[in-house]
Scaffold this motif. Sequence first.
Motif, mmCIF file in Angstrom:
data_model
loop_
_atom_site.group_PDB
_atom_site.id
_atom_site.type_symbol
_atom_site.label_atom_id
_atom_site.label_comp_id
_atom_site.label_asym_id
_atom_site.label_seq_id
_atom_site.Cartn_x
_atom_site.Cartn_y
_atom_site.Cartn_z
ATOM 1 N N LEU B 233 0.892 -1.238 -0.106
ATOM 2 C CA LEU B 233 0.162 0.177 -0.146
ATOM 3 C C LEU B 233 0.875 1.237 0.013
ATOM 4 O O LEU B 233 0.511 2.262 -0.618
ATOM 5 C CB LEU B 233 -0.892 0.025 1.094
ATOM 6 C CG LEU B 233 -1.903 -0.833 1.385
ATOM 7 C CD1 LEU B 233 -2.510 -0.707 2.783
ATOM 8 C CD2 LEU B 233 -3.175 -0.660 0.256
ATOM 9 N N GLU B 238 -1.881 7.225 -2.407
ATOM 10 C CA GLU B 238 -3.151 7.136 -1.521
ATOM 11 C C GLU B 238 -2.557 7.240 0.183
ATOM 12 O O GLU B 238 -3.241 8.061 0.712
ATOM 13 C CB GLU B 238 -4.086 5.807 -1.606
ATOM 14 C CG GLU B 238 -4.809 5.679 -3.030
ATOM 15 C CD GLU B 238 -3.804 5.155 -3.977
ATOM 16 O OE1 GLU B 238 -3.731 4.008 -3.418
ATOM 17 O OE2 GLU B 238 -3.849 5.525 -5.055
ATOM 18 N N TYR B 239 -1.566 6.450 0.446
ATOM 19 C CA TYR B 239 -1.144 6.641 1.638
ATOM 20 C C TYR B 239 0.086 7.400 1.933
ATOM 21 O O TYR B 239 0.196 7.756 2.952
ATOM 22 C CB TYR B 239 -1.047 4.951 2.156
ATOM 23 C CG TYR B 239 -2.463 4.224 2.272
ATOM 24 C CD1 TYR B 239 -3.107 4.051 3.415
ATOM 25 C CD2 TYR B 239 -2.778 3.899 1.211
ATOM 26 C CE1 TYR B 239 -4.158 3.615 3.628
ATOM 27 C CE2 TYR B 239 -4.033 2.956 1.123
ATOM 28 C CZ TYR B 239 -4.753 2.906 2.315
ATOM 29 O OH TYR B 239 -5.978 2.356 2.538
ATOM 30 N N LYS B 260 4.048 13.000 5.811
ATOM 31 C CA LYS B 260 2.726 12.852 5.840
ATOM 32 C C LYS B 260 2.393 11.603 6.138
ATOM 33 O O LYS B 260 2.990 10.498 5.760
ATOM 34 C CB LYS B 260 1.886 12.963 4.561
ATOM 35 C CG LYS B 260 0.318 13.183 4.748
ATOM 36 C CD LYS B 260 -0.138 14.797 5.199
ATOM 37 C CE LYS B 260 -1.984 14.446 5.399
ATOM 38 N NZ LYS B 260 -2.026 13.619 6.511
ATOM 39 N N GLU B 263 1.365 8.268 11.349
ATOM 40 C CA GLU B 263 0.622 7.362 12.292
ATOM 41 C C GLU B 263 0.003 6.108 11.560
ATOM 42 O O GLU B 263 -0.193 5.006 11.834
ATOM 43 C CB GLU B 263 -0.331 8.070 13.075
ATOM 44 C CG GLU B 263 0.084 8.937 14.070
ATOM 45 C CD GLU B 263 0.771 10.269 13.601
ATOM 46 O OE1 GLU B 263 0.302 10.637 12.473
ATOM 47 O OE2 GLU B 263 1.383 10.992 14.148
ATOM 48 N N ILE B 264 -0.633 6.727 10.414
ATOM 49 C CA ILE B 264 -1.479 5.697 9.444
ATOM 50 C C ILE B 264 -0.560 4.590 8.982
ATOM 51 O O ILE B 264 -0.905 3.401 9.135
ATOM 52 C CB ILE B 264 -2.014 6.546 8.207
ATOM 53 C CG1 ILE B 264 -2.804 7.378 8.694
ATOM 54 C CG2 ILE B 264 -2.870 5.420 7.166
ATOM 55 C CD1 ILE B 264 -3.539 8.397 7.464
ATOM 56 N N MET B 267 0.328 2.187 12.132
ATOM 57 C CA MET B 267 -0.825 1.726 12.529
ATOM 58 C C MET B 267 -1.125 0.389 11.691
ATOM 59 O O MET B 267 -1.788 -0.509 11.888
ATOM 60 C CB MET B 267 -1.904 2.453 12.857
ATOM 61 C CG MET B 267 -1.760 3.208 14.294
ATOM 62 S SD MET B 267 -3.076 4.147 14.815
ATOM 63 C CE MET B 267 -4.459 3.395 15.347
ATOM 64 N N ILE B 268 -1.218 0.873 10.248
ATOM 65 C CA ILE B 268 -1.719 -0.315 9.241
ATOM 66 C C ILE B 268 -0.880 -1.274 9.356
ATOM 67 O O ILE B 268 -1.079 -2.516 9.276
ATOM 68 C CB ILE B 268 -1.887 0.364 7.981
ATOM 69 C CG1 ILE B 268 -2.808 1.455 7.715
ATOM 70 C CG2 ILE B 268 -2.076 -0.535 6.832
ATOM 71 C CD1 ILE B 268 -3.312 2.115 6.675
ATOM 72 N N TYR B 271 -1.463 -3.568 12.214
ATOM 73 C CA TYR B 271 -2.522 -4.402 11.948
ATOM 74 C C TYR B 271 -2.249 -5.779 10.917
ATOM 75 O O TYR B 271 -2.374 -6.778 11.210
ATOM 76 C CB TYR B 271 -3.861 -3.701 11.457
ATOM 77 C CG TYR B 271 -4.922 -4.493 11.434
ATOM 78 C CD1 TYR B 271 -5.724 -4.881 12.374
ATOM 79 C CD2 TYR B 271 -5.265 -5.308 10.367
ATOM 80 C CE1 TYR B 271 -6.623 -5.797 12.369
ATOM 81 C CE2 TYR B 271 -6.095 -6.108 9.842
ATOM 82 C CZ TYR B 271 -7.096 -6.548 10.816
ATOM 83 O OH TYR B 271 -7.833 -7.352 10.858
ATOM 84 N N HIS B 272 -1.504 -5.178 10.019
ATOM 85 C CA HIS B 272 -1.129 -6.151 8.856
ATOM 86 C C HIS B 272 -0.376 -7.213 9.583
ATOM 87 O O HIS B 272 -0.360 -8.461 9.038
ATOM 88 C CB HIS B 272 -0.657 -5.589 7.846
ATOM 89 C CG HIS B 272 -1.589 -4.977 6.690
ATOM 90 N ND1 HIS B 272 -1.319 -4.493 5.667
ATOM 91 C CD2 HIS B 272 -3.043 -4.848 6.814
ATOM 92 C CE1 HIS B 272 -2.475 -3.916 5.056
ATOM 93 N NE2 HIS B 272 -3.521 -4.208 5.643
#
Lengths: 129, 335
Positions: B233, B238-239, B260, B263-264, B267-268, B271-272
Amino acid sequence: MEENVKIIGFACSYCAYKASEMAGSLRLKYPEGVTIIQVPCSSRVDPALIIKALLEGADGVFVAGCHPGECHFIKGNYFTRRRIYALKEMLDIFSMKGKLRLFWISASEARKFVEKIKEMHKHLRESKR
Amino acid sequence: MKGKKIEKKGLIEALRRFLKDDFSLVLAFVKKDGFFRTRIFRRELEDISLVNPVFHMNTSVILRRIFTQDLKMIAILRPCETRAYVELKKLAQIESHIICGSVDCFGTVPSRIEPLSFPEEVRELKEVLDKSEDLRNACRACSFKSGKYGDFGIRFDSKFNWWFVPYTEMGKALSNLIDGEESELPEELKKGEEGKRLNFKSSLDELRSDLERCVMCLNCRDMCPVCYCVDCLFNKEEYVPKGDALMNLALSSEGIEVPKGKEIYHMIRMYHVSQTCVGCGGCEEACPQNVPLLKYFKGVSDRISGVFNYVPGRSFDEKIPYTTFEEDELSDAED
């Protein structure tokens, strides 16, 4: 003044999205600020999408799928159930558990759909205050 | 359960026998001029070092990248690396000709402070590492230092005798190359260490302040053994916005903080890898900014895999929770 609560909803096109259409034809109202995104199955929702939504400004996210055992693709929502459950466990670590909801809604349950969203909206508005 | 009592010499003899075939490889650690290195051997085998007290990367990353094309390959690694190998094999990321076994570990120190002198004798090495202040955070928190992981194990009993224990058919094939008779294992080796689960709790603010230094180099992803998606990703815009996307983002709001999406991203990734994270600390080791990543990754993985009572790398037969389901479970999932 009414506080602006943004909710992103992922709705399965075979049940929850149909329910939202039915809610429209029944003239049921649900709060503004709810954006519903149609997905082919609730298991299409990668938790990455939810995390991105939550960290980029959404106050809440819900995932709505068919009841377990009634998935159009036979077993998609069983995977959703595990994923979202695990994601809630992770969001709990960061004290964000209340922002994510999982709903089971079949195509005829328009009233339930609206009630769930209203309840979620109310909860988020109170916690935001 | 049965195993062979071995000497290091006997094992090296067996590996040499294995290497007589032109199409066989052995991946193992070597000690050269005081430095520990990882090497793939062909035809000839030097004096390998079975216990490696210096961690510089999780070697399963290499196992996953190598294309062996029907070559046979034996890898002798640490328990955390072997557990990552088990997970990757379940995910069909490692070819079936590769077999991997673990050598009991006593903890490791980061490779940043090499060269250190470590004693050759296992008993002395354990004493030195137990007292060492340089031990990595991952090794301090690790509860999987000895156990039954992978295809075979090289284990130490309480008197520091060496045992070779095969767990799978492929491990037995290697066991047959070793001289000596099989005998019953001592009691302490029959059951491995039971992993403890942390009840991890943190907050978004804590994560934000820890990630202040993050430069989004994505090294932690590249060095993670179980983070393997080719089409990640975070290779897309997009990320991790760049070019027009970044400009538009800055123009559409009151300015933004860069880089930018820190954190996203974390965190992703948390989870993955949550079901497969083996807690090796490879991410922390690869981080140029010393971000304390391990506590988040191990904490999240402990909590989430605890829900499904799953231990990454425990066995080949257990399915990874996200890839399977039971019809009647998690009745409190719905809100």
